[in-house]
Every structure is written in C-alpha cells, then in structure tokens.
Design a protein around this motif. Structure first.
Motif, PDB file in Angstrom:
ATOM      1  N   LEU A 197      17.475  -1.441  12.133  1.00  0.00           N
ATOM      2  CA  LEU A 197      16.905  -1.772  10.825  1.00  0.00           C
ATOM      3  C   LEU A 197      15.489  -1.216  10.789  1.00  0.00           C
ATOM      4  N   ILE A 198      15.229  -0.325   9.851  1.00  0.00           N
ATOM      5  CA  ILE A 198      13.922   0.319   9.730  1.00  0.00           C
ATOM      6  C   ILE A 198      13.286  -0.132   8.420  1.00  0.00           C
ATOM      7  N   ARG A 199      12.080  -0.676   8.516  1.00  0.00           N
ATOM      8  CA  ARG A 199      11.404  -1.212   7.331  1.00  0.00           C
ATOM      9  C   ARG A 199      10.001  -0.613   7.248  1.00  0.00           C
ATOM     10  N   VAL A 200       9.657  -0.075   6.083  1.00  0.00           N
ATOM     11  CA  VAL A 200       8.325   0.484   5.842  1.00  0.00           C
ATOM     12  C   VAL A 200       7.743  -0.154   4.582  1.00  0.00           C
ATOM     13  N   GLN A 201       6.433  -0.069   4.438  1.00  0.00           N
ATOM     14  CA  GLN A 201       5.758  -0.697   3.304  1.00  0.00           C
ATOM     15  C   GLN A 201       5.868   0.135   2.033  1.00  0.00           C
ATOM     16  N   GLU A 202       6.082   1.424   2.164  1.00  0.00           N
ATOM     17  CA  GLU A 202       6.146   2.298   0.994  1.00  0.00           C
ATOM     18  C   GLU A 202       7.418   2.040   0.194  1.00  0.00           C
ATOM     19  N   VAL A 203       7.310   2.205  -1.120  1.00  0.00           N
ATOM     20  CA  VAL A 203       8.448   2.033  -2.011  1.00  0.00           C
ATOM     21  C   VAL A 203       8.640   3.311  -2.833  1.00  0.00           C
ATOM     22  N   SER A 204       9.774   3.373  -3.533  1.00  0.00           N
ATOM     23  CA  SER A 204      10.114   4.594  -4.263  1.00  0.00           C
ATOM     24  C   SER A 204       9.386   4.721  -5.595  1.00  0.00           C
ATOM     25  N   ALA A 205       8.770   3.671  -6.075  1.00  0.00           N
ATOM     26  CA  ALA A 205       8.111   3.709  -7.382  1.00  0.00           C
ATOM     27  C   ALA A 205       7.020   4.788  -7.397  1.00  0.00           C
TER      28      ALA A 205
END
Length: 418
Positions: A93-101
């Motif tokens: 499971l890889i989680r980053v703070q950046e979003v696609s918006a």
C-alpha cells in the motif's frame, strides 16, 4: 446452554471501585495516546492518493519508498499488505500526500496553451499565429478529480494541434492512447482530454525506477481525496458520534428514568474512548471504516446496557425489600448468562475476521472486538453502578426511600386492621 446457574448471585457492586480504577487508568492512557503518538489518520481524513500495487517480484518496502521520494512525492507511506494468495504475494500500500486536483497555476497554464481568450480580451502579438481557429478553445472546464479537461471550439477542432498544446506543461501528462484527446460531440465541437492522475504518474515512475519486470502495468486499487474533503469527512464523523450519543441519552431518559441516562452515556464514552485508544496504540489507521466500527460499538454497548437497565427496573418493582445496590447485583447476575452468550458469539466472529480478514476488514474487526469486550464490562461495572451513585447523590436515594415509605404504610395498615 447455561453458563450461570439460576439463583446464583455475584457481588458486582462490592468490586465497583476496583473496576472504576481500572477504567480510569485505561481512559487516561487513551487520552494520552490521542495526543502522543496521536491518531494515524487515513487518506479519508487527511487527503492524498493511495495505491495498492501487487509487484511482480519480491520488493523491499525501503526500496519502494526511496523510489517514490526520488519521483518528487513528499512523505510517502509504504505498507506491506499480507496476502496468502500466490497471485498477489508481493502487495504494498503506497500513500502520498499529493492529489490529482489541478492547481490554479496549472489551470492557468492549460488555458494559455489551449488559446482561451482572457476575459479582458488582451492577447499576445503572436496569438493569431500560435492559435489557429480550429485549435482555439472558446470554453474550457476541469473535472473535480483533475483527470479530465472538457473544451469547446467554434469550428471543427484539430485534435493533433490540441494534443500538442497539452504536451509539455509541468505536472500535466496526457494518458497514452490514440483516442486522447477525442471529440465527444461533433455538433458542439466538444473535445475531452484524459490526463494521468497522480496514481498513474506514480506507477509510471516506479516502472522506470524499479523496472517493468517488477512493477505491473496497473494498480490493484487507486483512491484519492482532497484535503478539504478530508477535513469535511473528519468533522462529519465527529458530529455523527456526538449526535448519536445525545439522542441515545434522550432515549434512555424517556424510556426509563432521568437518573438512568447519565450512566448509559458514561458507559458509551468509556467504550468509544478505550476502543479508539487501542486503535492508536496499535498504530492502526483511523478511517471511515473505523468510524463505522465506533458507531457499531455505540449501538452494541447501549443495547447491552438497556437490557440490564430493563431488568433493574423490573426488580425494583418486584423486590421492594432490597436496597438499590442489591437490586443491581441481582439484575446483573440474572442477565450475566445472556450477556456472556451474546458477547462470546459476536466476539468469536470478530476474531475470525481479525485472523483471516484483510485490509480494512481487520481494522474494523479489531475495533469492534475491543468494543465488545469493554461494552460488556461497562454494562456491568460502569452503567449500573453509576446509576446507583446518581440515585444516591442527586436524588437522595429516592428509590430506597420510596421502598421504606411503602413498607411503613403497609405495616400501619396491618396494625389498623388488627
């Protein structure tokens, strides 16, 4: 099946101070854990992009984290997901703070590249040469997810020119494919362009860093949520728990008596607080599924408490010669077998989910299992003793006094008859 023989009684009230001391210690630990180390909020509440990837070969979590950081993503979390199946044996499971918006700067860059006329009508000298009529957008819209752009043109659009316009913008990349961009409405000259999301960009970057023989073409799951939406979900979750507790308090006060309601609410706060503290101390994520588990704990705990309260009310009318503490001991002892049977059945179910479940199911089962244990405990040692204390402190032992008055009147009537 009978766990407790009929007629057997236990002195629960005699041990209430020991039980209250244990509860106070557990709640104190939960409160301290809430501030340090603090809850580990999931993507649902703090925002970000989350991918679940089944790597094709054995891969180390530290290696994945280094590769993600080298791609420009901040503070990535890489968690190994246990999977007994051979097909997805190397899941992470890889989680980053950046979003696609898309940011405002990126939107403005896309507008300039797409040759959208500004509101004031001021254009650069090379606008006509750079922006032919069939590549000059009259209207442009961005999807909330930041992965799609809709554009409208006055004449039949030139897709090749439009594709060239959207290439080379920092942080913007078109998805691979011949039909991107594509005309979705020939009559209105409407064009849609699909952009790569943060998840797509991350997976492509991992494939370049670690090799195509180790990173799959697609992720098993990709989810994202913006920070603003995450904050709204967090506030809504807190409100839902608070509102449910208030309405439960009103229900108990209406269903039984005002003195019963505080004990039920104290038991609910006790159960939710300890369950939440256990989640924090075991470093489990607080997500929407966790909130669902906490609300389930609220319903389960109050159901068990109401059953005990109902038997206390029956015994108050049936055994007028007993004191309130004795009534509590009798009522809880009578319901102990039923409580053990119910808690054991639901608890064993949660243990099965905890052992053989995966992902979110395990966290849900863990929270609910802790809630079942403390909920059963609180119905016996928190709710009923607190109600006895409320009756004795704020109502002057009104229940016991009423019994004494009733017995006195009965004796006087008997003397009068004689």
């Amino acid at each position: 099946m009978e766990f407790i023989k009929p007629g057997r009684q236990f002195d629960f009230m005699g041990k209430r101070w020991i039980a209250l001391g244990i509860s106070a210690a557990l709640l104190l630990v939960s409160i301290i854990a809430f501030f340090k180390p603090g809850p580990q909020l999931g993507t649902d509440f703090k925002g970000g992009t989350e991918l679940e990837v089944a790597f094709l070969q054995p891969t180390d979590a530290g290696e994945i984290r280094s590769a993600v950081e080298s791609l420009g993503f901040n503070a990535p979390d890489v968690i190994r997901v246990k999977d007994s199946g051979a097909e997805n044996a190397h899941r992470f499971l890889i989680r980053v703070q950046e979003v696609s918006a898309l940011s405002d700067e990126q939107k403005e860059a896309i507008r300039q590249k797409a040759c959208v006329l500004p509101e004031d009508g001021a254009v650069s000298p090379d606008f006509e040469a750079r922006c032919p009529a069939n590549a000059r957008a009259s209207e442009i819209k961005f999807s909330p997810g930041g992965d799609k752009i809709s554009m409208r043109y006055e004449t039949e659009p030139d897709l090749a020119a439009i594709k060239a316009q959207l290439t080379g913008i920092t942080g913007i990349e078109l998805r691979a494919g011949e039909n991107n961009p594509v005309v979705v409405s020939a009559r209105d000259h409407k064009v849609e362009a699909q952009l790569k999301s943060r998840g797509d960009q991350l997976l492509d970057g991992l494939r370049q860093k670690l090799g195509a023989d180790r990173v799959p073409e697609r992720a098993l799951r990709v989810e994202w949520i913006g920070p603003k939406a995450g904050a709204q979900l967090r506030d809504a979750a807190i409100r839902s728990i608070a509102i449910s507790i208030v309405f439960i308090m009103a229900y108990i006060a209406f269903r039984f008596d005002l003195r019963f309601a505080p004990g039920g609410i104290v038991a609910l706060v006790h159960d939710v607080g300890i369950a939440l503290g256990a989640m924090i101390l075991t470093h489990r994520e607080i997500t929407l599924s966790t909130i669902a588990a906490l609300l389930t704990i609220v319903g389960y705990s109050i159901t068990d408490t109401v059953v005990v309260y109902d038997r206390v009310r029956e015994n108050l009318a049936r055994h007028r010669n007993l004191s309130f503490p004795a009534i509590v001991n009798l009522s809880v002892s009578e319901m102990l077998g039923r409580t053990i049977m119910t808690s054991l059945t639901t608890g064993l179910t949660m243990v099965c989910f905890l052992i053989w479940g995966t992902g979110v199911i395990k966290d849900f089962a863990f929270a609910l299992l802790i809630g079942i244990l403390v909920g059963t405990y609180s119905s016996i040692y928190i709710a009923a003793p607190f109600t006895e204390w409320i009756d004795r402190t704020f109502f002057g032992g009104q229940t016991t006094n009423q019994k004494k008055v009733t017995r006195t009147k009965a004796v006087k009537r008997a003397d009068a008859v004689v």
